[in-house]
Scaffold this active site. Sequence first.
Site: not given
Ligand code: UD2
Length: 315
Positions: A12, A145, A189, A211, A277
Amino acid sequence: MDKILITGGAGFIGSSLANKLYQTNKLVIIDDLSMGNQDNLPESENIEFIVGCVTDHNLMKRVLSENQFTYIYHFAAIASVADSVARPLETHRINFDSVFNLLELSKQYQQGLKRLVFASSAAVYGDEPTLPKKEESVIKPLTPYAIDKFAAEKYVLAYSQLYNVPTSAVRFFNVYGPKQNPNSPYSGVISIILDRLKRKQAGEEISFTMFGNGEQSRDFVYVEDVMNALELVAKSDKSLGEVYNVATGTETTLNELVRLLSESLEIQLPIDYQESREGDIEHSLADISKIKELGFNPEYSVGAGLNDCIKKGFS
Ligand code: UD2
């Protein structure tokens, strides 16, 4: 023309950079296509594309000894925190050993290098609740990670001090934009919400799994702004041996995201609420004053970035 190496260049962020640079530079791109896609890259005689893994020492030695690069961007990584928990040893090989190897090869072969930029992550801050995060805030890496990103970042910056390999590191917050792969449960997300909206628009019975209650927030930064940040970090003298947050300095809740997107597209997306999560951070927000000193000024609010995604992805 500068010669530039981009590892993870079919992914990406890497492919977004390649698309920006290929017309005026010679690019060498290495990607094992585990998450990336060659279709993300244009066909051009300025691009040499190598399917291979950054853990392949012989491959990396050949590439680094046979080319003189002006810039190296190291994006290749296992990008999912959850994946790193499931596969810590493999993560370490890809997210740490490959960086160490790249630094050693750069020290040996890249005398004309102007900058090696390493992609680190906001994950290094862990769940320590004080916000916004400054680069010198408490570091609390909690997963393979985050531990590997932090250790690699430290080595990257130390090589600048100890061995004159010109390096910088960036800590990405939540980057989003077109070309982000929505197909893993741990994809960004925004890419997942956009994918669900697209499928809903096409008539599929589909919902978005939230989540938690949707009140968690993130510092979402649009990939176009990330491109500007990378250029500033790579080209500034001041950034030598330094690490920078790459974000916008504003937070948006998930509920707000869904509302903005549903309104723009006039589609009602059903939400399926599930438990949070495990290990999910409630809020994440960057202080970006350090990178602003290099001239960075994010141009896209979340609303503007999402509209641009829709324009590019819903045509
Ligand atoms: C981000 C980074 C990860 C790491 C992290 C550090 C991305 C994709 N991931 O994770 O690599 O650097 O930050 O803190 O940038 N969610 C939903 N439904 C879904 C998917 C996600 O509710 O189908 C929620 C998830 O539980 C979270 C939020 O959306 O509360 C963001 O999730 P994410 O996976 O996009 O990114 P994050 O912040 O967990």
